[in-house]
Design a protein around this motif. Structure first.
Motif, PDB file in Angstrom:
ATOM      1  N   TRP A  60      -1.967   2.125  -6.330  1.00  0.00           N
ATOM      2  CA  TRP A  60      -1.057   3.361  -5.846  1.00  0.00           C
ATOM      3  C   TRP A  60      -1.955   4.825  -5.280  1.00  0.00           C
ATOM      4  O   TRP A  60      -1.755   5.634  -6.697  1.00  0.00           O
ATOM      5  CB  TRP A  60       0.207   3.590  -5.924  1.00  0.00           C
ATOM      6  CG  TRP A  60       0.486   4.272  -4.974  1.00  0.00           C
ATOM      7  CD1 TRP A  60       1.596   5.857  -5.190  1.00  0.00           C
ATOM      8  CD2 TRP A  60       0.771   4.716  -3.666  1.00  0.00           C
ATOM      9  NE1 TRP A  60       2.109   6.240  -5.234  1.00  0.00           N
ATOM     10  CE2 TRP A  60       1.667   5.981  -3.416  1.00  0.00           C
ATOM     11  CE3 TRP A  60       0.472   4.198  -2.475  1.00  0.00           C
ATOM     12  CZ2 TRP A  60       1.977   6.260  -2.244  1.00  0.00           C
ATOM     13  CZ3 TRP A  60       0.726   4.811  -1.281  1.00  0.00           C
ATOM     14  CH2 TRP A  60       2.235   5.912  -0.763  1.00  0.00           C
ATOM     15  N   HIS A  61      -2.146   5.551  -4.356  1.00  0.00           N
ATOM     16  CA  HIS A  61      -3.059   6.552  -4.484  1.00  0.00           C
ATOM     17  C   HIS A  61      -1.474   7.433  -3.639  1.00  0.00           C
ATOM     18  O   HIS A  61      -1.344   7.497  -2.717  1.00  0.00           O
ATOM     19  CB  HIS A  61      -3.961   6.730  -3.375  1.00  0.00           C
ATOM     20  CG  HIS A  61      -5.364   6.193  -4.825  1.00  0.00           C
ATOM     21  ND1 HIS A  61      -6.721   6.973  -5.488  1.00  0.00           N
ATOM     22  CD2 HIS A  61      -5.605   4.817  -4.128  1.00  0.00           C
ATOM     23  CE1 HIS A  61      -6.756   6.618  -5.724  1.00  0.00           C
ATOM     24  NE2 HIS A  61      -6.732   4.674  -5.271  1.00  0.00           N
ATOM     25  N   ASP A  62      -1.802   9.134  -4.170  1.00  0.00           N
ATOM     26  CA  ASP A  62      -0.618  10.117  -3.427  1.00  0.00           C
ATOM     27  C   ASP A  62      -1.377   9.755  -2.431  1.00  0.00           C
ATOM     28  O   ASP A  62      -1.793  10.069  -1.576  1.00  0.00           O
ATOM     29  CB  ASP A  62      -0.851  11.293  -4.661  1.00  0.00           C
ATOM     30  CG  ASP A  62      -0.040  11.291  -5.895  1.00  0.00           C
ATOM     31  OD1 ASP A  62       0.974   9.937  -6.463  1.00  0.00           O
ATOM     32  OD2 ASP A  62      -0.302  11.475  -6.787  1.00  0.00           O
ATOM     33  N   GLU A  63      -0.058  10.408  -1.306  1.00  0.00           N
ATOM     34  CA  GLU A  63      -0.183  10.188   0.319  1.00  0.00           C
ATOM     35  C   GLU A  63      -0.494  11.280   0.198  1.00  0.00           C
ATOM     36  O   GLU A  63      -0.083  12.497  -0.529  1.00  0.00           O
ATOM     37  CB  GLU A  63       0.868   9.542   0.919  1.00  0.00           C
ATOM     38  CG  GLU A  63       2.274  10.575   0.730  1.00  0.00           C
ATOM     39  CD  GLU A  63       3.826   9.597   1.366  1.00  0.00           C
ATOM     40  OE1 GLU A  63       2.638   8.397   2.038  1.00  0.00           O
ATOM     41  OE2 GLU A  63       4.856   9.961   1.136  1.00  0.00           O
ATOM     42  N   LEU A  79       1.404  -0.864  -0.462  1.00  0.00           N
ATOM     43  CA  LEU A  79       0.119  -0.079  -0.116  1.00  0.00           C
ATOM     44  C   LEU A  79       1.168   1.030  -0.323  1.00  0.00           C
ATOM     45  O   LEU A  79       0.446   2.388  -0.536  1.00  0.00           O
ATOM     46  CB  LEU A  79      -0.718   0.362   1.434  1.00  0.00           C
ATOM     47  CG  LEU A  79      -1.790  -0.988   0.988  1.00  0.00           C
ATOM     48  CD1 LEU A  79      -2.508  -1.021   2.740  1.00  0.00           C
ATOM     49  CD2 LEU A  79      -2.766  -1.316   0.343  1.00  0.00           C
ATOM     50  N   THR A  80       1.849   1.340   0.654  1.00  0.00           N
ATOM     51  CA  THR A  80       2.897   2.346   0.732  1.00  0.00           C
ATOM     52  C   THR A  80       4.438   2.418   0.146  1.00  0.00           C
ATOM     53  O   THR A  80       4.926   1.381   0.915  1.00  0.00           O
ATOM     54  CB  THR A  80       3.226   2.859   2.038  1.00  0.00           C
ATOM     55  OG1 THR A  80       3.329   2.236   3.222  1.00  0.00           O
ATOM     56  CG2 THR A  80       1.793   3.346   2.414  1.00  0.00           C
ATOM     57  N   ILE A 134      -2.434  10.099   5.145  1.00  0.00           N
ATOM     58  CA  ILE A 134      -3.369   9.568   4.781  1.00  0.00           C
ATOM     59  C   ILE A 134      -2.796   9.104   3.335  1.00  0.00           C
ATOM     60  O   ILE A 134      -2.433   9.746   2.077  1.00  0.00           O
ATOM     61  CB  ILE A 134      -4.563   9.590   5.412  1.00  0.00           C
ATOM     62  CG1 ILE A 134      -4.629  11.099   4.341  1.00  0.00           C
ATOM     63  CG2 ILE A 134      -4.974  10.191   6.631  1.00  0.00           C
ATOM     64  CD1 ILE A 134      -6.682  11.590   4.195  1.00  0.00           C
ATOM     65  N   THR A 135      -3.704   8.382   2.993  1.00  0.00           N
ATOM     66  CA  THR A 135      -4.313   7.805   1.488  1.00  0.00           C
ATOM     67  C   THR A 135      -5.254   6.755   1.418  1.00  0.00           C
ATOM     68  O   THR A 135      -5.907   6.110   2.772  1.00  0.00           O
ATOM     69  CB  THR A 135      -2.490   6.716   1.147  1.00  0.00           C
ATOM     70  OG1 THR A 135      -3.031   6.869  -0.662  1.00  0.00           O
ATOM     71  CG2 THR A 135      -2.786   5.161   1.617  1.00  0.00           C
ATOM     72  N   VAL A 146     -10.157   4.879   4.307  1.00  0.00           N
ATOM     73  CA  VAL A 146      -8.505   5.459   4.069  1.00  0.00           C
ATOM     74  C   VAL A 146      -7.373   5.357   4.979  1.00  0.00           C
ATOM     75  O   VAL A 146      -8.420   4.869   6.349  1.00  0.00           O
ATOM     76  CB  VAL A 146      -8.416   6.783   4.421  1.00  0.00           C
ATOM     77  CG1 VAL A 146      -7.692   8.415   4.424  1.00  0.00           C
ATOM     78  CG2 VAL A 146      -9.963   7.497   3.196  1.00  0.00           C
ATOM     79  N   ILE A 147      -6.181   5.004   5.351  1.00  0.00           N
ATOM     80  CA  ILE A 147      -5.406   5.092   6.524  1.00  0.00           C
ATOM     81  C   ILE A 147      -4.700   5.967   6.963  1.00  0.00           C
ATOM     82  O   ILE A 147      -4.775   6.812   5.742  1.00  0.00           O
ATOM     83  CB  ILE A 147      -4.493   3.848   5.537  1.00  0.00           C
ATOM     84  CG1 ILE A 147      -3.682   3.781   4.419  1.00  0.00           C
ATOM     85  CG2 ILE A 147      -5.773   2.623   5.549  1.00  0.00           C
ATOM     86  CD1 ILE A 147      -2.408   2.600   4.167  1.00  0.00           C
ATOM     87  N   ALA A 148      -4.387   5.791   7.774  1.00  0.00           N
ATOM     88  CA  ALA A 148      -3.797   7.679   8.585  1.00  0.00           C
ATOM     89  C   ALA A 148      -2.273   5.962   9.248  1.00  0.00           C
ATOM     90  O   ALA A 148      -2.356   5.403   9.748  1.00  0.00           O
ATOM     91  CB  ALA A 148      -4.090   7.885  10.274  1.00  0.00           C
TER      92      ALA A 148
END
Length: 294
Positions: free
Chosen positions: A162-165, A122-123, A154-155, A139-141
């Motif tokens: 993959w989403h920009d954080e 995820l990251t 968060i993302t 959403v994860i923090a």
């Protein structure tokens, strides 16, 4: 955030604190070092880590079983379970994997099915340490080191891409331990931005940052109760600066989020590994934590 520590316990105890009774119960103990319990959303099991592996313990049989986490066998104590109970978030120290750039550590965040399986990253940027997930599971923090500064990010988890954080804190000094309120409105966290480690709250978009504690203790890892009325967190009896070492004199405290009053629950040897991640029971009457003996 889980950093490497040299001090290990001669005995680890998995305990449950009952808010109604004001009592604690040891439900499992072992000579091996283990850390950071999560309570499953259906109330049936606890999740914790030891020696790089994740363990699942049924609360009826109380016998831990190692989980299949694929290649992720250097799991640290920043892990959790999705609100719907379908998947697990874990932070793994990728010492040998070449999965992306690093800006201050090796930990990256992964997702896998709740019954185990091959993790999905995820990251891709390290260092990243999971701490919270929004109530809708989208959403994860997490705490991340970017350019030498640890902040809260968060993302989104809308799909497999993959989403920009998004960076939520930017003041100098460590920000750590983000955990969502049950309504998703707030994120609670601990911060060293004013020169001492205190508990803070901000809106979920990072706005309206408010300091909630201001005392002689080092305060870490706030976790709101499922009804949103209380906040449990760990306090070091002696100031630790921006560090959260293991094997120290600590206490668990409970804040009334309506009045701001803080109650001391219990004291023991602990710190790193005690209550890094969300560990409330689904009914909000109990929470799990780990204490240690040398």
């Amino acid at each position: 955030m889980a950093m490497a520590q040299n001090n290990k316990a001669s005995l680890s105890r998995l305990e449950i604190y009952d808010i109604r009774k004001g009592s604690r119960e040891t439900i499992y103990e072992h000579k091996k070092h283990f850390e950071a319990p999560n309570w499953s959303p259906d109330g049936s099991f606890l999740l914790f880590n030891s020696a790089g592996r994740l363990y699942k313990m049924d609360l009826n049989g109380r016998k831990p079983e190692v989980m299949n986490t694929g290649f992720a066998r250097q799991c640290n104590n920043d892990h959790g379970i999705s609100p719907d109970g379908s998947f697990i978030l874990l932070s793994n120290n990728d010492l040998e994997r070449k999965t992306g750039p690093s800006t201050g550590g090796t930990s990256r965040i992964y997702q896998l099915p709740v019954d185990g399986g091959e993790p999905k990253i995820l990251t891709p940027i390290a260092a990243s340490y999971w701490h919270g997930i929004s109530p809708d599971g989208k959403v994860i923090a997490y705490t991340a080191s970017r350019n030498g500064e640890f902040d809260i990010y968060i993302t989104h988890l809308n799909d497999n891409e993959w989403h920009d954080e998004i960076r939520l804190t930017d003041a100098p000094g460590l920000d750590d331990g983000p955990d969502y309120s049950p309504d998703g409105r707030y994120i609670y966290y601990n911060s060293y931005r004013n020169g001492s480690m205190e508990i803070w709250r901000m809106d979920a978009d990072g706005s309206y940052k408010t300091q909630l504690t201001n005392d002689e203790y080092s305060n870490w890892f706030p976790h709101p109760s499922p009804d949103g009325k209380h906040l449990v967190f760990i306090s070091y009896l002696e100031d630790q600066g921006y560090a959260h070492p293991p094997m120290k004199d600590v206490m668990l405290r409970l804040m009334d989020l309506e009045t701001g009053e803080i109650e001391r629950l219990c004291s023991f040897t602990g710190g790193q590994g005690t209550i890094n991640v969300p560990s409330w029971s689904p009914d909000g009457k109990r929470f799990a934590f780990v204490s240690y003996e040398f």
